[in-house]
Design a protein around this motif. Structure first.
Motif, short mmCIF file in Angstrom:
data_model
loop_
_atom_site.label_atom_id
_atom_site.label_comp_id
_atom_site.label_asym_id
_atom_site.label_seq_id
_atom_site.Cartn_x
_atom_site.Cartn_y
_atom_site.Cartn_z
N ASP A 1 13.19 -14.15 -10.64
CA ASP A 1 13.19 -13.81 -9.72
C ASP A 1 13.11 -12.66 -9.15
OD1 ASP A 1 13.24 -16.93 -9.40
OD2 ASP A 1 15.74 -16.48 -8.50
N TRP A 2 13.55 -12.07 -9.58
CA TRP A 2 13.62 -9.59 -9.40
C TRP A 2 12.54 -9.64 -9.98
CZ3 TRP A 2 15.61 -5.87 -12.32
CH2 TRP A 2 15.45 -4.13 -11.87
N LEU A 3 11.63 -9.89 -10.80
CA LEU A 3 10.88 -9.50 -11.84
C LEU A 3 9.80 -10.15 -11.13
CD1 LEU A 3 12.24 -8.61 -15.12
CD2 LEU A 3 12.56 -7.02 -13.05
N ALA A 4 9.36 -11.27 -10.78
CA ALA A 4 8.77 -11.83 -10.29
C ALA A 4 8.87 -11.44 -8.71
CB ALA A 4 8.76 -13.17 -10.30
N LEU A 5 9.07 -10.95 -7.90
CA LEU A 5 8.56 -9.90 -6.88
C LEU A 5 7.42 -8.78 -6.30
CD1 LEU A 5 12.13 -9.63 -5.68
CD2 LEU A 5 11.24 -11.22 -5.20
N ALA A 6 6.66 -9.22 -5.64
CA ALA A 6 5.79 -8.13 -5.41
C ALA A 6 6.44 -6.64 -5.27
CB ALA A 6 5.25 -8.18 -4.12
N ASP A 7 7.69 -6.31 -4.97
CA ASP A 7 7.94 -4.95 -5.33
C ASP A 7 8.78 -4.66 -5.80
OD1 ASP A 7 10.00 -6.25 -4.04
OD2 ASP A 7 11.12 -4.96 -2.39
N ALA A 8 8.97 -5.18 -6.98
CA ALA A 8 10.23 -5.01 -8.38
C ALA A 8 9.14 -3.84 -8.76
CB ALA A 8 9.60 -6.27 -9.24
#
Length: 334
Positions: free
Chosen positions: A133-140
């Motif tokens: 979920d974290w790595l898929a964020l736009a600001d990862a």
């Protein structure tokens, strides 16, 4: 119990705690000045309590506040000497750390910022939903260093299409023990190297070169053993020095070393690489991840060459590990 006995009870214990915290804080400079090649066991033993500077600062400061609030009652002449001396020791040792990167202004071009993250996933983790979920964020982060990287973690990343698309460039070496490593990148990687342990005290290391904005950024990923004895502490410090020397020998002037380094900013090992690699992350603790917010030791680091400036960063989200991730935002120095 009479009311008058309560302040005396608190004052007596606060005085002892303030002294104990000050002595614990002093372990850091003492350990650094001991000659490691002659008194290795003593240097290791003294350094063990040196890592807990956040604890000493919080407990010591609380004790000093209680002493000040209690007033002069029962403290005798020169009652301000103890708080002043203890405060000087606690604050001075806490701030005596290796140099950090200078701060830079936020660039007008977002592409001029490289966001770097590092996270120890914990080899016992089986649920990697928070990670993906974290790595898929736009600001990862643009580049992510992962430690305790297992085959389960590898499969979780492969099965997630959003993460696979965001990080098409990878150097991943999963292992069943706590020393698997991975580097994930949005930008091309080249010169991939996997350095296997040379002895029982050594651990896996990864090296790669990142192509970013037309420049080469040299990367080193590592996760040394914790300092369980003097041999492991020396192996950790030796690995840091070796990787720092390798990075500074590379052309281009931009380099990053990152991971759970099992060391805090007050220990000898980070001072040993201070001349070539500077800390990009702040002093925020990252371990243990208690209750999703409480940590005591800053063990996870992003070290950068002097060609960088910091424009932001902090602690990342709770990934279900016993470590919190560390994130920094960097830009090339003008």
């Amino acid at each position: 119990m009479p009311q008058a006995a309560v302040p005396r009870f608190i004052t007596a214990r606060a005085r002892w705690l303030a002294w104990l915290c000050a002595l614990g804080a002093l372990a850091a400079p003492v350990a650094r000045f001991l000659p490691a090649d002659k008194v290795q066991s003593l240097q290791w033993l003294v350094e063990l309590p040196a890592h807990w500077q956040w604890l000493y600062l919080v407990v010591g400061a609380t004790s000093l506040v209680l002493l000040m609030l209690s007033g002069r009652s029962g403290m005798g002449k020169g009652w301000l000497a103890l708080p002043a001396l203890a405060a000087l020791v606690l604050g001075g040792v806490f701030l005596w750390q290796p140099a950090t990167l200078p701060r830079g202004a936020e660039p007008a071009d977002p592409g001029a910022v490289l966001t770097v993250g590092t996270a120890n996933l914990n080899a016992a983790t089986t649920d990697f939903g928070p990670l993906t979920d974290w790595l898929a964020l736009a600001d990862a982060p643009d580049v992510v260093f992962l430690q305790e990287f297992t085959e389960l973690a590898q499969q979780a990343l492969i099965r997630n299409p959003a993460v696979a698309a965001r990080y098409p460039h990878r150097l991943a070496v999963p292992q069943p023990d706590p020393f698997g490593l991975a580097i994930l990148s949005r930008h091309p990687l080249s010169g991939l190297q996997t350095l296997q342990p040379q002895d029982l005290r050594d651990t896996l290391r990864l090296r790669a070169t990142l192509a970013w904005n037309g420049r080469a950024v040299h990367l080193s990923a590592l996760h040394p053993m914790p300092p369980l004895d003097q041999g492991f502490a020396q192996a950790r410090d030796r690995a840091l020095v070796q990787e720092a020397q390798h990075l500074t020998a590379q052309p281009g002037g931009l380099a990053l070393m990152s991971g759970d380094l099992n060391i805090t900013p007050w220990a000898r090992g980070l001072f040993a690489v201070d001349g070539s690699m500077r800390r990009a992350n702040g002093m925020a603790p990252s371990w243990p991840n208690a209750f999703g917010w409480l940590s005591v030791l800053p063990l996870d680091h992003v070290l950068a060459s002097s060609g960088w400036q910091v424009v932001g960063g902090g602690i990342g989200p709770d990934l279900g590990s016993d470590h919190r991730p560390v994130v920094v935002r960097l830009t090339a120095a003008p």
